[in-house]
Design a protein around this motif. Structure first.
Motif, short mmCIF file in Angstrom:
data_model
loop_
_atom_site.label_atom_id
_atom_site.label_comp_id
_atom_site.label_asym_id
_atom_site.label_seq_id
_atom_site.Cartn_x
_atom_site.Cartn_y
_atom_site.Cartn_z
N SER A 77 17.47 21.61 8.60
CA SER A 77 18.16 20.99 9.72
C SER A 77 17.19 20.58 10.82
CB SER A 77 19.20 21.96 10.30
OG SER A 77 20.26 22.15 9.41
N ALA A 78 16.14 21.36 11.01
CA ALA A 78 15.14 21.06 12.05
C ALA A 78 13.75 21.08 11.41
CB ALA A 78 15.23 22.07 13.18
N PRO A 79 13.39 20.04 10.67
CA PRO A 79 12.12 20.04 9.94
C PRO A 79 10.91 20.00 10.85
CG PRO A 79 13.16 17.88 9.86
CD PRO A 79 14.16 18.79 10.49
N ALA A 80 9.79 20.43 10.31
CA ALA A 80 8.54 20.43 11.07
C ALA A 80 8.11 19.00 11.40
CB ALA A 80 7.44 21.14 10.27
N ASN A 81 7.47 18.88 12.56
CA ASN A 81 6.88 17.62 13.02
C ASN A 81 7.89 16.49 13.19
OD1 ASN A 81 4.17 18.76 12.85
ND2 ASN A 81 4.40 18.59 10.64
N THR A 82 9.11 16.87 13.53
CA THR A 82 10.18 15.90 13.75
C THR A 82 11.02 16.36 14.94
OG1 THR A 82 10.29 15.39 11.38
CG2 THR A 82 12.18 14.75 12.74
N TRP A 83 11.37 15.44 15.84
CA TRP A 83 12.25 15.78 16.94
C TRP A 83 13.69 15.87 16.42
CZ3 TRP A 83 11.01 17.95 21.23
CH2 TRP A 83 9.80 17.68 21.86
N THR A 84 14.33 16.99 16.70
CA THR A 84 15.72 17.21 16.29
C THR A 84 16.48 17.82 17.45
OG1 THR A 84 15.01 17.66 14.01
CG2 THR A 84 17.23 18.38 14.63
N GLN A 142 15.35 29.41 12.26
CA GLN A 142 15.09 30.46 11.29
C GLN A 142 14.38 29.88 10.07
OE1 GLN A 142 14.36 33.45 10.63
NE2 GLN A 142 16.29 34.51 11.09
N ASP A 143 14.03 30.73 9.11
CA ASP A 143 13.45 30.24 7.86
C ASP A 143 14.43 29.27 7.22
OD1 ASP A 143 15.31 32.15 7.35
OD2 ASP A 143 14.13 33.29 5.92
N GLY A 144 13.88 28.29 6.52
CA GLY A 144 14.71 27.21 6.00
C GLY A 144 14.98 26.14 7.04
N SER A 145 14.36 26.29 8.22
CA SER A 145 14.52 25.34 9.33
C SER A 145 15.98 25.20 9.74
CB SER A 145 13.95 23.96 8.95
OG SER A 145 12.56 24.03 8.79
N LYS A 146 16.68 26.34 9.80
CA LYS A 146 18.09 26.35 10.21
C LYS A 146 18.22 26.90 11.63
CE LYS A 146 19.00 28.94 6.68
NZ LYS A 146 19.64 29.78 5.64
N PRO A 147 19.05 26.28 12.48
CA PRO A 147 19.36 26.89 13.78
C PRO A 147 20.09 28.21 13.57
CG PRO A 147 20.79 25.01 13.37
CD PRO A 147 19.76 25.01 12.28
#
Length: 343
Positions: free
Chosen positions: A241-248, A217-222
Motif C-alpha cells: 500500500s505504501a511502497p518504498a521510494n514513492t509518495w503515498t 508495517q512489513d508488507g508496506s501496510k498502514p
C-alpha cells in the motif's frame, strides 16, 4: 455511490424527454424563463465544481444533465409540460449534486498539523488548533552507537518541504495537552515516502501501545495500534500500500463509539474494521508524543523485554509530509478532499 447512480438516472431521463416531447403548431409557446434561470444557476455551480470539492463521477454526471437541458432549450419547440418536467429534474439534479459535496472540516477539529514548511533548524511549532513545540532529536546512541543520526533533515516534499528520517532521528512534541489526543474519535492523515520496507516504520506515536500509534508495517501496510477498552492492532490487509521510494497518502479514521476503524490509501477506502475498538483512548501520565519514532530510549529501557537492536528499533526511514491529527472520525469524503487538495 448511491447519489451518483441517482444522477445517472436523472441524466438518462432528461435525454429521453428531449427527444419526444415537443409542442405542435396549435399549442401555446412554453414559458422557459424560469428554466433558463435555473440552468444559469446549474452552469455556475458546475463551473466552480472541482475534484477537491466533489467526487469526479458526480461532476461528470451532473455535467451530462446540465448539457441535456441546455440542448433541449436550444432546440426549442418545447411544450409547457416538457419545460415543467425539465425544471423538476434539473432542480433535483442540483439538489443531489450539492448533497454530494465533501464535508468541510471545522478548523477546531484539526488537533495538530506538521507541514515542515517553516522548519529549518531547531524547534518549531505545530499549526492547527494547538501550537505545541516540535523538537528535533537524533537517534539514541544506546541503539545506534556512533552511527546514530543527528536530527531529521529537510528535503523537497509532496507539498513544500518534507522531513527525512534515518537511524533513529525523530521529533518530540512537547507542551501538548493529553486530553486533545484522547477521547472517542481520532483521525490521522499523512504523506509517506519510505526509504525501505521495514516492519517498524513509525510515523507517529502517542504513548506507543498504551494510547495509539500509526506506522507502515512489513508488507508496506498502514498499521494502527489503539488502546481503548483494550489494546487492538489493525492494518489495511493490503500489501504494498505504501511502497518504498514513492509518495503515498495514508489516512486512518477511528470512531470508538461506532466501533469502526477505516484505512485509506490515496483517498480511497481500503479496509473498514467494525467492532474492533470501544471505550475511550487510554490516558497515560507523563506520556510522550513522537514523530518518526515509537518511544524514547528512556521509556524503552524501562521494558524488561527490551534489548537494544538497530533492526528492532521503531523509527521511520524515509520522508514524511503534511502530517495531521484530528479529534474527529473523518468521513470518506473528507479524506478524499484532503488527498485531492494535496496530491
Amino acid at each position: 455511490m448511491k447519489k451518483i447512480k441517482i444522477f445517472a438516472m436523472l441524466a438518462a431521463a432528461l435525454l429521453s424527454i428531449a427527444g419526444f416531447m415537443s409542442c405542435t403548431k396549435d399549442e401555446e409557446k412554453a414559458d422557459t424563463t424560469a428554466l433558463e434561470a435555473l440552468l444559469v444557476e446549474a452552469k455556475g455551480l458546475l463551473a466552480n465544481a472541482t475534484a477537491e470539492l466533489y467526487p469526479q463521477d458526480a461532476i461528470n454526471t451532473f455535467r451530462t444533465t446540465v448539457n441535456a437541458v441546455d440542448a433541449s432549450l436550444k432546440k426549442g419547440g418545447l411544450s409547457q409540460a416538457t419545460v415543467t418536467n425539465l425544471m423538476a429534474q434539473l432542480q433535483a439534479a442540483i439538489d443531489s449534486f450539492k448533497a454530494s459535496a465533501y464535508g468541510d472540516i471545522n478548523p477546531a477539529n484539526l488537533t495538530m498539523e506538521v507541514t515542515f514548511d517553516a522548519a529549518s533548524s531547531g524547534s518549531f511549532k505545530t499549526t492547527g488548533a494547538h501550537t505545541w513545540d516540535v523538537v528535533p532529536a537524533g537517534g539514541p546512541a544506546e541503539v545506534f552507537g556512533a552511527d546514530a543520526s543527528a536530527a531529521p533533515t529537510y528535503v523537497a516534499g509532496k507539498v513544500g518541504k518534507a522531513a527525512h528520517f534515518t537511524k533513529g532521528s525523530h521529533f518530540k512534541v512537547t507542551g501538548f495537552d493529553p486530553a486533545s489526543l484522547e477521547g472517542k474519535q481520532l483521525s490521522i492523515s499523512v504523506w509517506v515516502n519510505p526509504d525501505k520496507v521495514y516492519a517498524n516504520n513509525y510515523i507517529i506515536s502517542y504513548n506507543y501501545w498504551e494510547s495509539w500509534k500509526f506506522q507502515v508495517q512489513d508488507g508496506s501496510k498502514p498499521f494502527l495500534t489503539l488502546f481503548g477498552d483494550n489494546c487492538v492492532d489493525m492494518d489495511n490487509e493490503t500489501d504494498n500500500s505504501a511502497p518504498a521510494n514513492t509518495w503515498t497518502h495514508l489516512a486512518v479514521s477511528v470512531d470508538l463509539t461506532a466501533k469502526t476503524v477505516d484505512f485509506y490509501v490515496n483517498g480511497q477506502l481500503t479496509k473498514a474494521w467494525t467492532d474492533k475498538v470501544s471505550g475511550t483512548i487510554q490516558h497515560v501520565d507523563n506520556g510522550s508524543l513522537l514523530i518518526g519514532a515509537c518511544f524514547t530510549i528512556q521509556t524503552a529501557l524501562t521494558f524488561d523485554w527490551f534489548t537494544p537492536s538497530v533492526d528492532g528499533w521503531g523509527c521511520f526511514y524515509g520522508k514524511l509530509d503534511e502530517l495531521k491529527v484530528y479529534n474527529i472520525a473523518l468521513s470518506a469524503g473528507q479524506v478524499a478532499a484532503i488527498y485531492a487538495a494535496e496530491k
